[in-house]
Motif scaffolding. Structure first.
Motif, short mmCIF file in Angstrom:
data_model
loop_
_atom_site.label_atom_id
_atom_site.label_comp_id
_atom_site.label_asym_id
_atom_site.label_seq_id
_atom_site.Cartn_x
_atom_site.Cartn_y
_atom_site.Cartn_z
N ASP A 23 0.82 -1.39 0.08
CA ASP A 23 -0.06 0.14 -0.14
C ASP A 23 0.85 1.26 -0.01
OD1 ASP A 23 -2.39 -1.36 0.11
OD2 ASP A 23 -2.09 -1.69 2.33
N GLY A 24 2.03 1.12 -0.12
CA GLY A 24 3.02 2.37 0.13
C GLY A 24 4.36 1.96 0.01
N TRP A 25 4.98 2.70 0.78
CA TRP A 25 6.33 2.65 1.18
C TRP A 25 6.59 2.58 2.92
CZ3 TRP A 25 9.78 2.40 -2.94
CH2 TRP A 25 9.22 2.51 -4.18
N ALA A 37 4.21 7.80 -1.98
CA ALA A 37 5.47 8.14 -2.90
C ALA A 37 5.78 9.42 -2.78
CB ALA A 37 4.96 7.77 -4.39
N ASP A 38 4.71 10.47 -2.51
CA ASP A 38 4.98 11.83 -2.51
C ASP A 38 5.94 12.16 -1.40
OD1 ASP A 38 4.52 14.74 -3.54
OD2 ASP A 38 3.67 14.88 -1.47
N GLN A 39 5.66 11.66 -0.38
CA GLN A 39 6.53 11.62 0.85
C GLN A 39 7.87 11.34 0.67
OE1 GLN A 39 3.76 9.76 3.72
NE2 GLN A 39 3.68 11.55 4.97
N VAL A 40 8.05 9.99 -0.07
CA VAL A 40 9.40 9.56 -0.34
C VAL A 40 10.12 10.28 -1.25
CG1 VAL A 40 10.64 7.49 -1.38
CG2 VAL A 40 8.78 7.21 0.11
N ALA A 41 9.47 11.05 -2.20
CA ALA A 41 10.01 11.86 -3.32
C ALA A 41 10.60 13.41 -2.54
CB ALA A 41 8.94 12.11 -4.37
N HIS A 42 9.78 13.76 -1.55
CA HIS A 42 10.20 15.18 -0.81
C HIS A 42 11.34 14.63 0.20
CE1 HIS A 42 6.55 17.09 -2.36
NE2 HIS A 42 7.08 18.20 -2.03
N SER A 43 11.32 13.44 0.71
CA SER A 43 12.34 13.33 1.49
C SER A 43 13.72 12.79 0.98
CB SER A 43 11.94 12.13 2.72
OG SER A 43 10.82 12.46 3.27
N ALA A 62 17.96 9.79 -11.13
CA ALA A 62 16.72 10.49 -10.65
C ALA A 62 15.65 10.29 -11.63
CB ALA A 62 17.08 12.16 -10.83
N PHE A 63 15.96 9.98 -12.82
CA PHE A 63 14.87 9.62 -13.74
C PHE A 63 14.17 8.37 -13.31
CE2 PHE A 63 16.27 12.81 -16.95
CZ PHE A 63 15.06 13.62 -17.15
N GLY A 64 15.10 7.68 -12.82
CA GLY A 64 14.77 6.07 -12.31
C GLY A 64 13.79 6.38 -11.21
N LEU A 65 14.17 7.42 -10.36
CA LEU A 65 13.28 7.52 -9.26
C LEU A 65 12.00 8.03 -9.80
CD1 LEU A 65 13.78 7.22 -6.28
CD2 LEU A 65 14.34 9.73 -6.04
N LEU A 66 11.85 9.06 -10.43
CA LEU A 66 10.85 9.43 -11.33
C LEU A 66 9.88 8.18 -11.73
CD1 LEU A 66 8.83 11.85 -12.19
CD2 LEU A 66 10.39 11.92 -14.28
N LEU A 69 8.53 6.08 -8.52
CA LEU A 69 7.52 7.17 -7.78
C LEU A 69 6.46 7.81 -8.46
CD1 LEU A 69 10.09 8.55 -5.26
CD2 LEU A 69 8.80 6.38 -4.93
N ASP A 70 6.59 8.24 -9.80
CA ASP A 70 5.77 8.97 -10.44
C ASP A 70 5.30 10.01 -9.75
OD1 ASP A 70 4.16 9.25 -12.93
OD2 ASP A 70 2.44 8.23 -12.04
N GLU A 71 6.04 10.83 -9.10
CA GLU A 71 5.74 12.00 -8.61
C GLU A 71 6.56 13.44 -9.31
OE1 GLU A 71 3.63 12.79 -6.23
OE2 GLU A 71 3.17 10.80 -5.74
N TYR A 72 5.85 14.38 -9.12
CA TYR A 72 6.39 15.66 -9.78
C TYR A 72 7.31 15.97 -8.92
CZ TYR A 72 6.27 20.91 -10.43
OH TYR A 72 6.66 21.85 -10.43
N TRP A 73 7.48 16.11 -8.06
CA TRP A 73 8.46 16.45 -7.00
C TRP A 73 9.92 15.93 -7.47
CZ3 TRP A 73 9.29 20.57 -4.52
CH2 TRP A 73 10.42 20.90 -3.76
#
Length: 250
Positions: A23-25, A37-43, A62-66, A69-73
């Motif tokens: 259900d998430g991370w 995913a957004d929290q992981v991206a921001h952190s 970084a692109f792999g992380l995108l 996570l599929d997050e704009y951040w």
């Protein structure tokens, strides 16, 4: 390539003590706390650019992380790194990364939003960003017509409203030659009028609009034609003209 990049990012996150669950991370430090995913991206997304890697490898990560996570951040951290004292990032890797994800047969909202608000709205980067995303090879896109290239073209056209008219007009004129791009081009013209930073030249935009092969009942087609014929350049510079056009059609 996207899958390999995402797996590399997954391994990197594991090294930071973060792993994916159903259900998430979760983090090793607080395994009972579910993260989005957004929290992981921001952190953690910014930490990618502190890794002991060359700039290209950091950007690939970084692109792999995108992808993962599929997050704009994540795209925000890419832009921040590009503008940092250690930037700019390698342009070939940067724009190859954007083009690849614009062509992918998956949701690309984070990427198109990034183009729109971070690259196209910034007058210092809009010309380069549009050229790299589509303008430089629009002739090839129209000639080859592969699904991947058409996907990229549609996505870029639709979010190109803030790009200065002289920059995007040549690509728009080329896109007119391919009916498969006409709906996206219409949305690009509409956004060029409606976006806060949208830019168009009314006469030239109207001439393009009249070349599009669209159903006559296409929503907002008549209204857009009316405001352009009246010489209006932007919804926000001419408050009320769109509502007036809507009322005149009812």
């Amino acid at each position: 390539m996207e899958m390999r990049a995402a797996e590399a990012a997954r391994r990197w996150l594991a090294g930071q003590g973060v792993s994916q669950v159903r259900d998430g991370w979760v983090s090793d430090a607080k395994p009972d706390v579910l993260l989005t995913a957004d929290q992981v991206a921001h952190s953690l997304a910014g930490d990618v650019f502190a890794e002991d890697l060359d700039a290209a490898d950091r950007l690939h990560l970084a692109f792999g992380l995108l992808d993962l996570l599929d997050e704009y951040w994540v795209t925000c951290e890419i832009r921040i790194a590009n503008d940092s004292v250690e930037g700019p990032l390698p342009a070939d890797v940067l724009w190859d990364g954007y083009r690849l994800r614009l062509e992918a047969d998956r949701d690309a909202e984070a990427v198109t939003y990034s183009l729109w608000v971070d690259w196209f709205e910034d007058h210092t980067t809009s010309a380069t960003a549009f050229a790299e995303a589509l303008g430089n090879d629009i002739d090839h896109v129209v000639a080859e017509r592969s699904e991947a290239l058409l996907r990229r073209a549609r996505r870029v056209l639709e979010c190109s409203g803030p790009v200065p008219w002289p920059v995007k007009e040549p690509a728009y004129r080329t896109a007119v030659r391919l009916p498969a791009l006409h709906p996206a081009l219409f949305r690009g013209l509409r956004a060029s009028f409606h976006d806060l930073y949208g830019d168009l030249e009314p006469g030239a935009a109207l001439a393009l609009l009249d070349e599009l092969d669209l159903p006559t009942d296409t929503p907002h087609l008549a209204e857009l034609r009316q405001v352009l014929a009246a010489g209006r350049r932007n919804h926000h510079r001419s408050p009320g003209v769109w509502d007036e056009a809507v009322r005149s059609r009812s």
